[in-house]
Design an enzyme around this catalytic site. Structure first.
Site, PDB file in Angstrom:
ATOM      1  N   HIS A 138       0.964  -1.193  -0.110  1.00  0.00           N
ATOM      2  CA  HIS A 138       0.115  -0.004  -0.066  1.00  0.00           C
ATOM      3  C   HIS A 138       1.026   1.473   0.034  1.00  0.00           C
ATOM      4  CE1 HIS A 138      -3.305   2.628   0.933  1.00  0.00           C
ATOM      5  NE2 HIS A 138      -2.611   3.116   2.130  1.00  0.00           N
ATOM      6  N   LYS A 159      -0.432  10.729   0.903  1.00  0.00           N
ATOM      7  CA  LYS A 159       0.506  10.153  -0.232  1.00  0.00           C
ATOM      8  C   LYS A 159       0.144  10.791  -1.270  1.00  0.00           C
ATOM      9  CE  LYS A 159      -0.566   6.031   1.185  1.00  0.00           C
ATOM     10  NZ  LYS A 159      -1.310   6.442   2.444  1.00  0.00           N
ATOM     11  N   ASP A 177      -1.973   3.925  -4.492  1.00  0.00           N
ATOM     12  CA  ASP A 177      -2.906   3.098  -3.681  1.00  0.00           C
ATOM     13  C   ASP A 177      -2.141   1.985  -3.559  1.00  0.00           C
ATOM     14  OD1 ASP A 177      -5.066   2.895  -1.928  1.00  0.00           O
ATOM     15  OD2 ASP A 177      -5.730   1.533  -3.370  1.00  0.00           O
ATOM     16  N   ARG A 243      17.487  14.482  13.023  1.00  0.00           N
ATOM     17  CA  ARG A 243      17.901  15.848  12.365  1.00  0.00           C
ATOM     18  C   ARG A 243      19.059  16.035  11.489  1.00  0.00           C
ATOM     19  NH1 ARG A 243      16.868  20.055  17.089  1.00  0.00           N
ATOM     20  NH2 ARG A 243      16.939  21.552  15.167  1.00  0.00           N
TER      21      ARG A 243
END
Length: 311
Positions: A138, A159, A177, A243
């Protein structure tokens, strides 16, 4: 497991069917091609009967030197109920002993005008692609500057909207999808869209749009090797996110580990730009340029120089 038959080979390579019509739907279970030279000499101890058998000029020239009884024996042993197909290359004449033996057990015999070497390589490549292990994930698959980027995340995280923004920036949509992934060989995962939803993109509140119709043929791609996974998740204030970019995550599909980057989602973040830059940075890393490691090295040098001054 994907299914390939002799009928598929006939359609793909325009092969002429000589006999064995009833066997054209026998399953082909391996991509290996057999050229039965030893079998023509009578050695069947390790005969790989489940492979497609390819007879070229070498095999048939040797076969012509055999006696009539030997010819019949070789072809009857070559044709088994497990043999998916026998193909003759170079458009050569089909031995009558082969046709008779094939008809007894229903083995399809086909002929091609291609040379034996070229036919063998094209058959192998086709079968490897069709019989490769496949799974569905997915997510969304985008080609960004030649880098196959698969975007994953929970439903509704953004997405498809990110993919739409990337398409508007000039990148190409492969799948939305559901991404069908095949492992074509070690370390190579190729993704494509299911036929039913090819070129389609679902945007909540807007519905389903056809990307190729709206943005042109240059906005889509049928398939692409997958190089990078970007996972989108809702921003969690209690979680410490990387980071510097020194942490390396991976996502395992079959026996291949794909690099994965987790990107937190919150209002105001331009996800399309972040994904685009992530793909560009990944490309630089493959060229040997790692900004995070370079910064870490600079920082280490500054600290060491500071320690020396104190001494």
């Amino acid at each position: 497991m994907p299914k390939v038959t002799a009928h598929n080979l006939m359609e793909e390579f325009k092969l002429d069917l000589i006999c064995g019509e009833e066997g054209v739907y026998r399953p082909i279970t391996t991509s290996d091609i057999s050229r039965p030279g030893m079998e023509m000499a009578g050695y069947f101890n390790y005969y790989p009967a489940t492979r497609v058998q390819l007879l070229g000029k070498t095999e048939l020239t040797f076969f012509d030197q055999l006696t009539d009884s030997e010819k019949t024996d070789r072809m009857e042993r070559l044709c088994t109920y497990d043999t998916p197909a026998i193909i003759i290359s170079r458009g050569m004449e089909i031995p009558t002993q082969l046709v008779e033996a094939a008809k007894k057990v229903g083995v399809p015999v086909m002929r091609s005008n291609l040379t034996t070497t070229r036919l063998s390589s094209t058959l192998t490549n086709y079968l490897e692609g069709q019989l490769a292990p496949m799974t569905a994930v997915h997510g969304v698959l985008i080609d960004i500057y030649g880098i196959g980027v698969m975007i994953t995340g929970s439903s509704g995280v953004g997405k498809s909207e990110t993919a739409l923004d990337l398409v508007r920036r000039g990148h190409r949509l492969v799948a939305d999808d559901s991404v069908e992934i095949r492992q074509e060989h070690d370390g190579m995962l190729v993704g494509k869209s299911p036929d039913l939803i090819r070129h389609l993109l679902e945007i909540r509140g807007l519905g389903i749009i056809n990307v190729m119709t709206l943005f042109g043929a240059g906005a889509v791609r049928l398939f692409t090797p997958i190089a990078l996974v970007i996972h989108l998740e809702i921003w969690d204030q209690t979680k410490a996110y990387d980071r510097l970019g020194l942490d390396e995550e991976t996502m395992r599909i079959f026996d291949t580990d794909l690099p994965r980057i987790t990107v937190p989602v919150r209002p105001g973040r331009n996800l399309a730009v972040i994904v685009e830059v992530a793909a560009m940075n990944f490309r630089l890393k493959r060229m040997g340029i790692n900004a995070a490691e370079e910064f870490s090295s600079r920082l280490t040098n500054v600290i060491q120089e500071g320690d020396k001054e104190e001494i």
